[in-house]
Structure formats: C-alpha cells, structure tokens
Design a protein around this motif. Structure first.
Motif, PDB file in Angstrom:
ATOM      1  N   ALA A  30       0.827  -1.217   0.000  1.00  0.00           N
ATOM      2  CA  ALA A  30       0.000   0.000   0.000  1.00  0.00           C
ATOM      3  C   ALA A  30       0.858   1.263   0.000  1.00  0.00           C
ATOM      4  N   ARG A  31       2.028   1.201   0.654  1.00  0.00           N
ATOM      5  CA  ARG A  31       2.849   2.424   0.725  1.00  0.00           C
ATOM      6  C   ARG A  31       3.573   2.698  -0.575  1.00  0.00           C
ATOM      7  N   ARG A  32       3.831   1.646  -1.353  1.00  0.00           N
ATOM      8  CA  ARG A  32       4.675   1.802  -2.548  1.00  0.00           C
ATOM      9  C   ARG A  32       3.873   1.734  -3.853  1.00  0.00           C
ATOM     10  N   TRP A  92     -15.284   3.981  14.785  1.00  0.00           N
ATOM     11  CA  TRP A  92     -16.439   3.209  15.277  1.00  0.00           C
ATOM     12  C   TRP A  92     -15.997   1.828  15.725  1.00  0.00           C
ATOM     13  N   THR A  93     -15.067   1.273  14.972  1.00  0.00           N
ATOM     14  CA  THR A  93     -14.523  -0.031  15.372  1.00  0.00           C
ATOM     15  C   THR A  93     -13.818   0.112  16.718  1.00  0.00           C
ATOM     16  N   ALA A  94     -12.987   1.142  16.822  1.00  0.00           N
ATOM     17  CA  ALA A  94     -12.218   1.344  18.062  1.00  0.00           C
ATOM     18  C   ALA A  94     -13.158   1.547  19.253  1.00  0.00           C
ATOM     19  N   VAL A 123      -1.211  -3.276  23.181  1.00  0.00           N
ATOM     20  CA  VAL A 123      -1.888  -3.030  21.907  1.00  0.00           C
ATOM     21  C   VAL A 123      -0.929  -3.397  20.783  1.00  0.00           C
ATOM     22  N   GLN A 124      -1.285  -4.409  20.029  1.00  0.00           N
ATOM     23  CA  GLN A 124      -0.456  -4.808  18.869  1.00  0.00           C
ATOM     24  C   GLN A 124      -1.033  -4.155  17.622  1.00  0.00           C
ATOM     25  N   GLY A 125      -0.271  -3.283  16.973  1.00  0.00           N
ATOM     26  CA  GLY A 125      -0.759  -2.608  15.764  1.00  0.00           C
ATOM     27  C   GLY A 125      -1.325  -1.243  16.102  1.00  0.00           C
ATOM     28  N   LEU A 126      -0.645  -0.190  15.646  1.00  0.00           N
ATOM     29  CA  LEU A 126      -1.086   1.185  15.944  1.00  0.00           C
ATOM     30  C   LEU A 126      -1.565   1.856  14.667  1.00  0.00           C
ATOM     31  N   GLY A 127      -2.416   1.187  13.933  1.00  0.00           N
ATOM     32  CA  GLY A 127      -2.965   1.750  12.706  1.00  0.00           C
ATOM     33  C   GLY A 127      -4.232   2.538  13.007  1.00  0.00           C
ATOM     34  N   HIS A 128      -5.145   2.563  12.047  1.00  0.00           N
ATOM     35  CA  HIS A 128      -6.371   3.358  12.199  1.00  0.00           C
ATOM     36  C   HIS A 128      -7.132   2.994  13.468  1.00  0.00           C
ATOM     37  N   VAL A 129      -7.277   1.702  13.720  1.00  0.00           N
ATOM     38  CA  VAL A 129      -8.061   1.285  14.886  1.00  0.00           C
ATOM     39  C   VAL A 129      -7.190   1.235  16.135  1.00  0.00           C
ATOM     40  N   ALA A 162       3.211  -2.286  20.251  1.00  0.00           N
ATOM     41  CA  ALA A 162       4.133  -2.891  19.282  1.00  0.00           C
ATOM     42  C   ALA A 162       3.610  -2.623  17.885  1.00  0.00           C
ATOM     43  N   ASP A 163       4.507  -2.252  16.988  1.00  0.00           N
ATOM     44  CA  ASP A 163       4.140  -2.068  15.584  1.00  0.00           C
ATOM     45  C   ASP A 163       5.403  -2.230  14.749  1.00  0.00           C
ATOM     46  N   ILE A 164       5.232  -2.691  13.520  1.00  0.00           N
ATOM     47  CA  ILE A 164       6.399  -2.781  12.635  1.00  0.00           C
ATOM     48  C   ILE A 164       6.789  -1.388  12.135  1.00  0.00           C
ATOM     49  N   ASN A 165       5.865  -0.432  12.316  1.00  0.00           N
ATOM     50  CA  ASN A 165       6.115   0.948  11.916  1.00  0.00           C
ATOM     51  C   ASN A 165       6.674   1.711  13.130  1.00  0.00           C
ATOM     52  N   GLN A 166       7.981   1.963  13.115  1.00  0.00           N
ATOM     53  CA  GLN A 166       8.646   2.570  14.268  1.00  0.00           C
ATOM     54  C   GLN A 166       8.133   3.981  14.576  1.00  0.00           C
ATOM     55  N   PRO A 197      -5.197  -7.308  20.215  1.00  0.00           N
ATOM     56  CA  PRO A 197      -4.586  -7.466  18.887  1.00  0.00           C
ATOM     57  C   PRO A 197      -5.286  -6.574  17.857  1.00  0.00           C
ATOM     58  N   CYS A 198      -4.541  -5.647  17.280  1.00  0.00           N
ATOM     59  CA  CYS A 198      -5.110  -4.717  16.297  1.00  0.00           C
ATOM     60  C   CYS A 198      -4.239  -4.655  15.051  1.00  0.00           C
ATOM     61  N   ALA A 199      -3.531  -5.761  14.744  1.00  0.00           N
ATOM     62  CA  ALA A 199      -2.723  -5.792  13.515  1.00  0.00           C
ATOM     63  C   ALA A 199      -3.400  -6.765  12.545  1.00  0.00           C
ATOM     64  N   LEU A 200      -2.733  -7.857  12.233  1.00  0.00           N
ATOM     65  CA  LEU A 200      -3.346  -8.810  11.291  1.00  0.00           C
ATOM     66  C   LEU A 200      -3.807 -10.061  12.026  1.00  0.00           C
ATOM     67  N   GLY A 204     -18.075  -2.456  14.962  1.00  0.00           N
ATOM     68  CA  GLY A 204     -18.441  -1.031  14.923  1.00  0.00           C
ATOM     69  C   GLY A 204     -18.269  -0.421  13.544  1.00  0.00           C
ATOM     70  N   GLY A 205     -17.187  -0.788  12.861  1.00  0.00           N
ATOM     71  CA  GLY A 205     -16.922  -0.212  11.541  1.00  0.00           C
ATOM     72  C   GLY A 205     -17.958  -0.624  10.519  1.00  0.00           C
ATOM     73  N   ILE A 206     -18.317  -1.886  10.522  1.00  0.00           N
ATOM     74  CA  ILE A 206     -19.292  -2.343   9.516  1.00  0.00           C
ATOM     75  C   ILE A 206     -20.697  -1.816   9.862  1.00  0.00           C
TER      76      ILE A 206
HETATM   77  P1  NAD Z   1      -4.162  -0.351   9.559  1.00  0.00           P
HETATM   78  O1  NAD Z   1      -3.532  -0.801   8.301  1.00  0.00           O
HETATM   79  O2  NAD Z   1      -4.510   1.072   9.693  1.00  0.00           O
HETATM   80  O3  NAD Z   1      -3.234  -0.748  10.802  1.00  0.00           O
HETATM   81  C1  NAD Z   1      -2.586  -1.964  10.946  1.00  0.00           C
HETATM   82  C2  NAD Z   1      -1.350  -1.687  11.789  1.00  0.00           C
HETATM   83  O4  NAD Z   1      -0.755  -2.931  12.144  1.00  0.00           O
HETATM   84  C3  NAD Z   1      -0.281  -0.877  11.040  1.00  0.00           C
HETATM   85  O5  NAD Z   1       0.180   0.188  11.836  1.00  0.00           O
HETATM   86  C4  NAD Z   1       0.815  -1.900  10.775  1.00  0.00           C
HETATM   87  O6  NAD Z   1       2.107  -1.337  10.699  1.00  0.00           O
HETATM   88  C5  NAD Z   1       0.644  -2.816  11.976  1.00  0.00           C
HETATM   89  N1  NAD Z   1       1.196  -4.143  11.823  1.00  0.00           N
HETATM   90  C6  NAD Z   1       1.178  -4.966  10.744  1.00  0.00           C
HETATM   91  N2  NAD Z   1       1.804  -6.116  11.014  1.00  0.00           N
HETATM   92  C7  NAD Z   1       2.231  -6.026  12.301  1.00  0.00           C
HETATM   93  C8  NAD Z   1       2.937  -6.880  13.183  1.00  0.00           C
HETATM   94  N3  NAD Z   1       3.360  -8.087  12.787  1.00  0.00           N
HETATM   95  N4  NAD Z   1       3.185  -6.479  14.440  1.00  0.00           N
HETATM   96  C9  NAD Z   1       2.786  -5.262  14.868  1.00  0.00           C
HETATM   97  N5  NAD Z   1       2.114  -4.397  14.074  1.00  0.00           N
HETATM   98  C10 NAD Z   1       1.844  -4.776  12.813  1.00  0.00           C
HETATM   99  O7  NAD Z   1      -5.434  -1.297   9.788  1.00  0.00           O
HETATM  100  P2  NAD Z   1      -6.697  -1.032  10.722  1.00  0.00           P
HETATM  101  O8  NAD Z   1      -7.780  -0.492   9.872  1.00  0.00           O
HETATM  102  O9  NAD Z   1      -6.278  -0.332  11.960  1.00  0.00           O
HETATM  103  O10 NAD Z   1      -7.114  -2.527  11.082  1.00  0.00           O
HETATM  104  C11 NAD Z   1      -6.427  -3.279  12.074  1.00  0.00           C
HETATM  105  C12 NAD Z   1      -7.068  -4.669  12.193  1.00  0.00           C
HETATM  106  O11 NAD Z   1      -8.448  -4.524  12.556  1.00  0.00           O
HETATM  107  C13 NAD Z   1      -7.079  -5.479  10.894  1.00  0.00           C
HETATM  108  O12 NAD Z   1      -6.970  -6.854  11.207  1.00  0.00           O
HETATM  109  C14 NAD Z   1      -8.441  -5.203  10.308  1.00  0.00           C
HETATM  110  O13 NAD Z   1      -8.888  -6.213   9.446  1.00  0.00           O
HETATM  111  C15 NAD Z   1      -9.264  -5.150  11.583  1.00  0.00           C
HETATM  112  N6  NAD Z   1     -10.497  -4.387  11.455  1.00  0.00           N
HETATM  113  C16 NAD Z   1     -10.463  -3.090  11.073  1.00  0.00           C
HETATM  114  C17 NAD Z   1     -11.660  -2.375  10.983  1.00  0.00           C
HETATM  115  C18 NAD Z   1     -11.675  -0.916  10.633  1.00  0.00           C
HETATM  116  O14 NAD Z   1     -12.722  -0.268  10.841  1.00  0.00           O
HETATM  117  N7  NAD Z   1     -10.597  -0.350  10.135  1.00  0.00           N
HETATM  118  C19 NAD Z   1     -12.885  -3.002  11.268  1.00  0.00           C
HETATM  119  C20 NAD Z   1     -12.871  -4.341  11.671  1.00  0.00           C
HETATM  120  C21 NAD Z   1     -11.677  -5.020  11.750  1.00  0.00           C
END
Ligand code: NAD
Length: 358
Positions: A89-91, A151-153, A180-186, A204-208, A238-241, A291-293
C-alpha cells in the motif's frame, strides 16, 4: 479500460471468488463473496504484499466468511464478502488502481459492497467510488458515514470494559496494563481511549514512527513486534493482522483478557479452547470489531446516526450476554457466538431467500 474479471472456483460453501486484473493500472485483486443469504455481501478491501495468489486467496476467503458471521451477528441485513488488492500500500497504490478496483466492484452489480480495511484510506475509497455505486465508508455527501475505524475502536473499547468487569471485577481500566499490537487506524484510536481511561500501555508495531508517537504522546512502553508475548500484561488487544493466537502463543500469553480489532485472531478454532482452559477470556473478534461495519451499513441502508449508535451499543450488550452464557455453560465464547450465527443462517436457508431489510 475495464478490468478483466475471471471467476475462480470458490471453496465449498462460498458463493463466488473473482480475480480482477487491470495490468495498466497495476491492479491484481481478489473479491470473495461468502454468502448473500442475509443480504448483499459487505466487507472491506485490504491491500497487502501477499507472497502470491494462494496466500491472498486464503486471506480473502477467511475474511469473507468472517464478514458473514460479523454482519449476521450485528443484525445488519448484509451478507459476507471481502476483497484484497495484492501489493504494498505504501509503494504500489495509485488513484488509477483504486478506480480500476471500483470498476471491478461495479461489475458485480451490487452483490458486494466494499469499504476501507488494512492499507486502504477514505481517500482511496473515494477514488473507487468514482467508478462504483457500491463503495462505502465515504466522507461527505448526503449519506457518507466516513472512516469506519473510530467506530470499530469505540466498539472494541466498550467490549474491553465489559470483559474487564467480568475478569477483574471492575470495568475501571485505571492502572490495567494493556498490550496493543498494531497502531494503525483502529489500534491507535483504541490506545488513545485506553490512555484516557488511565490504562498503562505497552505497544508494538512494525512501523517505528507509530511506536515513537505512542511512546511520546501516550506514555506507552513498547516491545518488538516479535516479542509481544514477553511483557506481563492484564489485557491483550490485537489490532494488527490475523492468526496471532496460535497454540504456542496461547500457552505463553500472560494476559487474562483478549479483546482487539484484528480479524481472525485465532489461528485455528481449537485455540479458543486452549485459552479457556488457561483461564483466559477471549472476546470473539467478529463480535467486538463490528463497529466499523455498523457505520458502513448505516450508509448502505441510508440510516441516521441514531441507528448507528444504537447498534454500536448492542455490541457490548451482546458480549456481556455471551460471557455470562460461556461461564454458565462451560463453553468458549467463540462456540457460543458461532452457534448463534449458524442458527440465523440455517433459519434463512429454510425460509424463502430474501434480502432482509435492516
Ligand atoms: P491499519 O492498516 O490502519 O493498521 C494496521 C497496523 O498494524 C499498522 O500500523 C501496521 O504497521 C501494523 N502491523 C502490521 N503487522 C504487524 C505486526 N506483525 N506487528 C505489529 N504491528 C503490525 O489497519 P486497521 O484499519 O487499523 O485494522 C487493524 C485490524 O483490525 C485489521 O486486522 C483489520 O482487518 C481489523 N479491522 C479493522 C476495521 C476498521 O474499521 N478499520 C474493522 C474491523 C476489523
């Protein structure tokens, strides 16, 4: 040029699996419709650098099936589907790619609604929506529901409180240590809510850069992405994959409560029982992360904010009921959740097929 759509043989029990290709726009995507028994399929679009088509097929099918369960449980009058774009997605992502993806969704004629998931933003969805009526989670417009992530959060946060009340005897999160594993949108939004409630964060996140931000702004401690089971914590979010809870990690986990946004957290269904036997309460991902859906469904069904808020409140109520039943019946929460959905699907199979109105 229209993308080329090829029907692949879907796994047993799935309705459709489509490969969408538009080489000039760099698009190679899979769209999977698991079930339209309860309504048109709905589920986000993920962009990820899969090692190959087989890995992408495995992910999109698992996710699509999960959406059937999530949408049924939340009572949204929607079936389950999902899409994945193969790439970084980034590239690799471009507006032309997202428009080609929108054309592919349009070609499915409303049997699948798409929205944001990992790697896809509201701006990307807007590009897709310029080519399809079936892209939602849009910002602005008469019915745009915006980014589903907050909404998911919020749904996850409320469930986490309900879980804490049952496991620790109080929903007060002050002083609770939460990883909290994964500091993305949620994940980031959830971490901010937890910080606001006085929880101690380990992130923890792979994105420093995301980790540094949480350390500075939220006073979080951090650990390496491959060491998330080392810190002593009360709650794991768990909020990553997906697939983070394996037999191995379930044996190592120090947390007594697991509640997070990631889809398909359990690597195999048997892990739920391993967690239960260790006295760890697992809140089923597809129930807590609806919440998101729900937000997206309000856009599909043209419902107002009150409808969306009422359904969001329903998530935590459902979790409270499931926890009470799991304890009374000595079953896992996933077993209870899955059997509730399977009953709903069986009822719809027995009735004349109809697309329910939410
Ligand atoms: P996002 O892409 O914004 O965030 C994902 C984060 O996880 C990124 O910061 C990424 O760097 C990090 N990440 C990836 N692999 C990792 C690892 N091995 N260890 C630590 N961090 C890692 O995605 P999002 O929208 O925040 O969604 C997060 C999860 O929640 C996904 O599984 C998604 O399917 C699920 N989800 C999201 C929504 C939503 O509304 N966005 C709704 C339901 C479920």
């Amino acid at each position: 040029m229209e993308p080329k759509l090829t029907d692949l043989t879907p796994p047993q029990g799935f309705e459709r699996l489509v490969l969408a290709e538009a080489p000039e726009a760099g698009l190679r995507a899979l769209i999977c419709i698991h079930s339209t028994a309860l309504g048109p399929a709905a589920g986000g679009c993920r962009m990820w650098p899969y090692a190959g088509d087989a890995e992408a097929v495995q992910d999109v099918t698992r996710l699509a099936r999960g959406m059937t369960y999530k949408n049924a449980m939340a009572g949204l009058g929607l079936g389950g589907g999902k899409s994945v774009i193969i790439g970084d997605a980034r590239r690799d992502k471009t507006p032309a790619m997202m428009r080609a993806f929108g054309q592919a969704v349009e070609a499915l004629a409303g049997s699948y609604y798409t929205a944001e998931d990992v790697g896809i933003s509201t701006a990307d969805m807007a590009e897709a929506a310029s080519r399809t009526r079936y892209a939602v989670g849009l910002t602005g417009g008469a019915h745009g529901s915006g980014d589903p992530s907050p909404w998911t959060a919020e749904g996850v946060f409320r469930c986490l409180r309900v879980g804490a009340a049952r496991v620790f005897g109080s929903e007060d999160l002050a002083g609770r240590r939460v990883l909290v594993q994964g500091l993305g949108h949620v994940g980031l939004s959830l971490a901010e809510k937890l910080h606001g409630a006085g929880a101690e964060l380990v992130v923890a996140d792979i994105n420093q850069a995301a980790v540094q931000d949480a350390r500075q702004r939220l006073g979080a401690a951090s650990c390496a992405p491959d060491e998330i089971f080392a810190p002593q914590v009360d709650i794991f979010a768990p909020c990553a994959l997906g697939g983070v809870l394996t037999e191995g990690s379930a044996a190592q986990l120090s947390a007594r409560l697991v509640c997070g946004a990631a889809n398909n957290q359990l690597a195999t269904p048997a892990v739920a029982e391993t967690l239960r036997k260790r006295g760890i309460t697992y809140l089923p991902d597809y129930v807590v992360n609806a919440g998101g859906i729900i937000s997206v469904a309000s856009e599909i069904h043209r419902k107002d904010d009150r409808w969306r808020r009422d359904r969001l409140a329903g998530i935590a109520e459902r979790i409270a009921e499931m926890l009470a039943r799991a304890e009374a019946e000595g079953r896992t929460t996933t077993d209870i959740a899955d059997s509730m959905v399977e009953r709903m699907l069986a009822r719809s199979r027995n009735a004349k097929p109809q697309h329910a109105q939410a």
